[in-house]
Design an enzyme around this catalytic site. Structure first.
Site, mmCIF file in Angstrom:
data_model
loop_
_atom_site.group_PDB
_atom_site.id
_atom_site.type_symbol
_atom_site.label_atom_id
_atom_site.label_comp_id
_atom_site.label_asym_id
_atom_site.label_seq_id
_atom_site.Cartn_x
_atom_site.Cartn_y
_atom_site.Cartn_z
ATOM 1 N N CYS A 105 18.899 -10.215 16.740
ATOM 2 C CA CYS A 105 17.600 -9.550 16.571
ATOM 3 C C CYS A 105 17.400 -8.596 17.735
ATOM 4 O O CYS A 105 17.698 -8.938 18.882
ATOM 5 C CB CYS A 105 16.481 -10.594 16.552
ATOM 6 S SG CYS A 105 14.835 -9.861 16.304
ATOM 7 N N CYS B 157 12.446 -23.288 14.148
ATOM 8 C CA CYS B 157 12.061 -21.924 14.491
ATOM 9 C C CYS B 157 12.572 -21.557 15.869
ATOM 10 O O CYS B 157 12.344 -22.291 16.828
ATOM 11 C CB CYS B 157 10.541 -21.772 14.559
ATOM 12 S SG CYS B 157 9.714 -22.110 13.048
ATOM 13 N N GLY C 61 16.443 -12.429 12.920
ATOM 14 C CA GLY C 61 16.177 -11.014 12.689
ATOM 15 C C GLY C 61 14.740 -10.673 12.372
ATOM 16 O O GLY C 61 13.902 -11.536 12.129
ATOM 17 N N SER D 15 3.738 -12.971 13.433
ATOM 18 C CA SER D 15 3.917 -13.771 14.651
ATOM 19 C C SER D 15 3.060 -13.176 15.751
ATOM 20 O O SER D 15 3.396 -12.131 16.305
ATOM 21 C CB SER D 15 5.385 -13.769 15.067
ATOM 22 O OG SER D 15 6.159 -14.290 14.020
ATOM 23 N N LEU D 16 1.959 -13.830 16.041
ATOM 24 C CA LEU D 16 1.025 -13.283 17.025
ATOM 25 C C LEU D 16 1.372 -13.777 18.430
ATOM 26 O O LEU D 16 1.671 -12.998 19.318
ATOM 27 C CB LEU D 16 -0.400 -13.667 16.643
ATOM 28 C CG LEU D 16 -1.421 -12.671 17.136
ATOM 29 C CD1 LEU D 16 -1.397 -11.420 16.282
ATOM 30 C CD2 LEU D 16 -2.811 -13.285 17.123
ATOM 31 N N ASN D 17 1.299 -15.074 18.604
ATOM 32 C CA ASN D 17 1.858 -15.727 19.802
ATOM 33 C C ASN D 17 1.162 -15.437 21.128
ATOM 34 O O ASN D 17 1.445 -16.088 22.129
ATOM 35 C CB ASN D 17 3.350 -15.422 19.979
ATOM 36 C CG ASN D 17 4.177 -15.889 18.786
ATOM 37 O OD1 ASN D 17 3.710 -16.721 18.010
ATOM 38 N ND2 ASN D 17 5.363 -15.365 18.640
ATOM 39 N N GLU E 65 22.881 -17.753 10.163
ATOM 40 C CA GLU E 65 22.381 -19.096 9.881
ATOM 41 C C GLU E 65 21.130 -19.059 9.011
ATOM 42 O O GLU E 65 20.324 -18.149 9.124
ATOM 43 C CB GLU E 65 22.056 -19.788 11.212
ATOM 44 C CG GLU E 65 23.301 -19.967 12.053
ATOM 45 C CD GLU E 65 23.006 -20.348 13.492
ATOM 46 O OE1 GLU E 65 21.951 -20.942 13.747
ATOM 47 O OE2 GLU E 65 23.847 -20.046 14.353
ATOM 48 N N CYS F 69 12.587 -16.810 22.320
ATOM 49 C CA CYS F 69 13.347 -17.055 21.099
ATOM 50 C C CYS F 69 14.843 -16.919 21.373
ATOM 51 O O CYS F 69 15.285 -15.942 21.972
ATOM 52 C CB CYS F 69 12.916 -16.055 20.025
ATOM 53 S SG CYS F 69 13.913 -16.090 18.528
ATOM 54 N N CYS G 39 14.868 -20.853 4.384
ATOM 55 C CA CYS G 39 14.549 -19.905 5.452
ATOM 56 C C CYS G 39 15.765 -19.003 5.645
ATOM 57 O O CYS G 39 16.816 -19.456 6.099
ATOM 58 C CB CYS G 39 14.211 -20.681 6.730
ATOM 59 S SG CYS G 39 13.874 -19.623 8.136
ATOM 60 N N ASN H 60 9.680 -25.043 20.196
ATOM 61 C CA ASN H 60 10.930 -25.802 20.117
ATOM 62 C C ASN H 60 11.820 -25.405 21.284
ATOM 63 O O ASN H 60 12.193 -24.242 21.389
ATOM 64 C CB ASN H 60 11.661 -25.502 18.806
ATOM 65 C CG ASN H 60 10.858 -25.975 17.620
ATOM 66 O OD1 ASN H 60 10.420 -27.119 17.573
ATOM 67 N ND2 ASN H 60 10.630 -25.088 16.673
ATOM 68 N N CYS I 211 12.201 -11.131 21.957
ATOM 69 C CA CYS I 211 11.086 -12.010 22.318
ATOM 70 C C CYS I 211 11.639 -13.025 23.328
ATOM 71 O O CYS I 211 12.685 -13.626 23.105
ATOM 72 C CB CYS I 211 10.510 -12.715 21.092
ATOM 73 S SG CYS I 211 9.820 -11.570 19.887
ATOM 74 N N SER J 125 8.021 -12.773 7.316
ATOM 75 C CA SER J 125 7.414 -12.965 8.630
ATOM 76 C C SER J 125 7.848 -11.843 9.564
ATOM 77 O O SER J 125 9.031 -11.549 9.685
ATOM 78 C CB SER J 125 7.847 -14.325 9.192
ATOM 79 O OG SER J 125 7.362 -14.494 10.505
HETATM 80 N N1 SAH Z 1 11.156 -11.631 13.465
HETATM 81 C C1 SAH Z 1 10.305 -12.369 12.588
HETATM 82 C C2 SAH Z 1 10.961 -13.574 11.936
HETATM 83 C C3 SAH Z 1 11.816 -14.463 12.787
HETATM 84 S S1 SAH Z 1 11.060 -15.515 13.984
HETATM 85 C C4 SAH Z 1 9.049 -12.800 13.322
HETATM 86 O O1 SAH Z 1 8.950 -12.581 14.525
HETATM 87 O O2 SAH Z 1 8.135 -13.292 12.682
HETATM 88 C C5 SAH Z 1 10.253 -16.762 13.068
HETATM 89 C C6 SAH Z 1 9.148 -17.487 13.837
HETATM 90 O O3 SAH Z 1 9.704 -18.370 14.811
HETATM 91 C C7 SAH Z 1 8.219 -16.559 14.602
HETATM 92 O O4 SAH Z 1 6.892 -16.883 14.318
HETATM 93 C C8 SAH Z 1 8.534 -16.864 16.062
HETATM 94 O O5 SAH Z 1 7.420 -16.619 16.870
HETATM 95 C C9 SAH Z 1 8.928 -18.324 15.991
HETATM 96 N N2 SAH Z 1 9.736 -18.803 17.114
HETATM 97 C C10 SAH Z 1 10.708 -18.151 17.765
HETATM 98 N N3 SAH Z 1 11.240 -18.930 18.731
HETATM 99 C C11 SAH Z 1 10.585 -20.129 18.676
HETATM 100 C C12 SAH Z 1 10.710 -21.363 19.382
HETATM 101 N N4 SAH Z 1 11.623 -21.530 20.328
HETATM 102 N N5 SAH Z 1 9.887 -22.372 19.041
HETATM 103 C C13 SAH Z 1 8.975 -22.225 18.041
HETATM 104 N N6 SAH Z 1 8.841 -21.090 17.328
HETATM 105 C C14 SAH Z 1 9.632 -20.053 17.637
#
Ligand code: SAH
Length: 355
Positions: free
Chosen positions: A112, A335, A161, A216-218, A92, A119, A105, A292, A116, A193
């Site tokens: 992947c 995302c 991925g 992606s720090l989070n 997708e 996700c 995107c 999301n 995480c 990213s």
């Molecule tokens: N693997 C890479 C790119 C894919 S994820 C990465 O980790 O950066 C793209 C972005 O979406 C990341 O910043 C991730 O933290 C965010 N993301 C994943 N699941 C999400 C969700 N349910 N809501 C909001 N952002 C999310």
């Protein structure tokens, strides 16, 4: 007989291939322009190539196309694309227009491997890497549909991925994307990213220093980050930040720090202050992404007040902060929502497009 898949090769590599077959070097540029600039897939239509060269091409070369694809439009103008691969998988991508530009995107893997917790793509597991041709083709199909001048297109490698775990194919894509005979994009319009796979990140910084980087720090500390991102056990925050601090950024460029705000987990005032301390001295801007929701996963989006407050704390500490309002939430295109359902069997309102 084995064919050469042209879309796996950028203009420079095509030139080597053709010269090795006794063709003239400029043929590679002509061919690359037909394929990448004009999106032509049929050798017969490449009218400035000699008949004998066209016949060599059709004997030994192929132009990649997906087995099929669907599109699904969101209320807000974004559009989700489902591409079907030859081995029966679906991947997708999303196009996201705004007033001035459109962002594509793109995915780099089917599924992947990073798992995480929050996700959906991660929850579904890893299936395989995409080839360069499969990454380029997402772009070409979207460009064809959106009917756009390529100068208005931005690319984010932020779909399904982890791009740095599919380094060679992603690198092949970047070579094609940045070449004048390829997609002709400027490096400031491409963002990769990553969740912070450090060996890949170090190589990327050396080989593609001008491509924009998002991380992606989070999590504002190792406990939280390891809890939601298992990759943090291997490459903890200190090492990640150390690598980012040494990153050779071109002038006036910054690293984008992505921080998904999850209710009750990483969205409190103390987390914002921790984040501010963590990032001190780093040339960065912060993108806050309100979570999301994903069916099956036990996480929630914070209230608007909480999001505002978190953002304000960072702002007061002099950071550039953006709250990213995700688009395409209604069609599962935001995302972290990619991988929801295999699109080709999905509802009839999606138009079936066969290339
Ligand atoms: N693997 C890479 C790119 C894919 S994820 C990465 O980790 O950066 C793209 C972005 O979406 C990341 O910043 C991730 O933290 C965010 N993301 C994943 N699941 C999400 C969700 N349910 N809501 C909001 N952002 C999310």
């Amino acid at each position: 007989m084995d064919y050469v898949e042209i879309k796996n090769y950028g203009p420079a590599a095509l030139e080597q291939l053709l010269v090795a077959r006794g063709e003239k070097a400029f043929r590679a540029r002509q061919l690359a322009q037909w394929i990448y600039r004009h999106g032509v897939t049929d050798f017969g239509s490449m009218t400035d190539l000699s008949l004998s060269f066209r016949s060599t091409l059709s004997k030994h070369f192929k132009v990649f196309r997906f087995a099929g694809y669907n599109r699904q439009a969101s209320q807000d103008g974004s559009c989700k694309y489902y591409f079907q691969t030859d081995d029966g998988l679906v991947l997708e991508s999303v196009s996201i227009p705004d007033e001035k530009k459109i962002t594509f995107c793109l995915s780099t893997q089917v599924g992947c491997p990073l798992s995480c917790r929050f996700c959906l793509t991660g929850a579904r597991g890893y299936i395989r890497d995409l080839s360069t041709a499969e990454i380029v083709e997402q772009y070409l199909v979207m460009r064809e549909h959106e009917g756009l001048d390529y100068r208005r297109i931005n690319v984010v490698l932020m779909g399904m991925g982890e791009p740095l775990l599919n380094y060679e194919a992603v690198s092949g894509f970047l070579g094609i994307a940045l070449s004048d005979y390829g997609l002709g994009l400027s490096s400031r319009k491409i963002t990769l990213s990553t969740a912070g796979y450090l060996p890949g990140l170090i190589r990327f910084s050396r080989e593609w220093p001008t491509v924009q980087l998002a991380v992606s720090l989070n999590g504002s500390n190792n406990r939280i980050r390891s809890h939601i991102m298992p990759i943090n056990d291997k490459f903890p925050l200190e090492e990640l930040l150390d690598t980012l601090r040494r990153y050779q950024l071109p002038r006036r460029r910054t690293i984008t720090i992505e921080y998904v705000l999850i209710a009750g987990l990483n969205d409190q005032d103390l987390h914002a202050r921790e984040l501010a301390d963590l990032l001190r001295g780093l040339r960065c801007k912060i993108n806050l992404i309100p979570y999301n929701p994903v069916p099956e996963l036990p996480y929630h989006r914070p209230s608007e007040d909480r999001i505002e407050r978190f953002s304000l704390i960072l702002h007061h500490q002099h950071y550039t902060v953006m709250v990213r309002r995700s688009r395409g939430v209604d069609i599962g295109a935001a995302c972290g929502q990619l991988g929801q359902r295999p699109g080709l069997n999905a509802r009839q309102e999606q138009k079936r497009c066969v290339p």
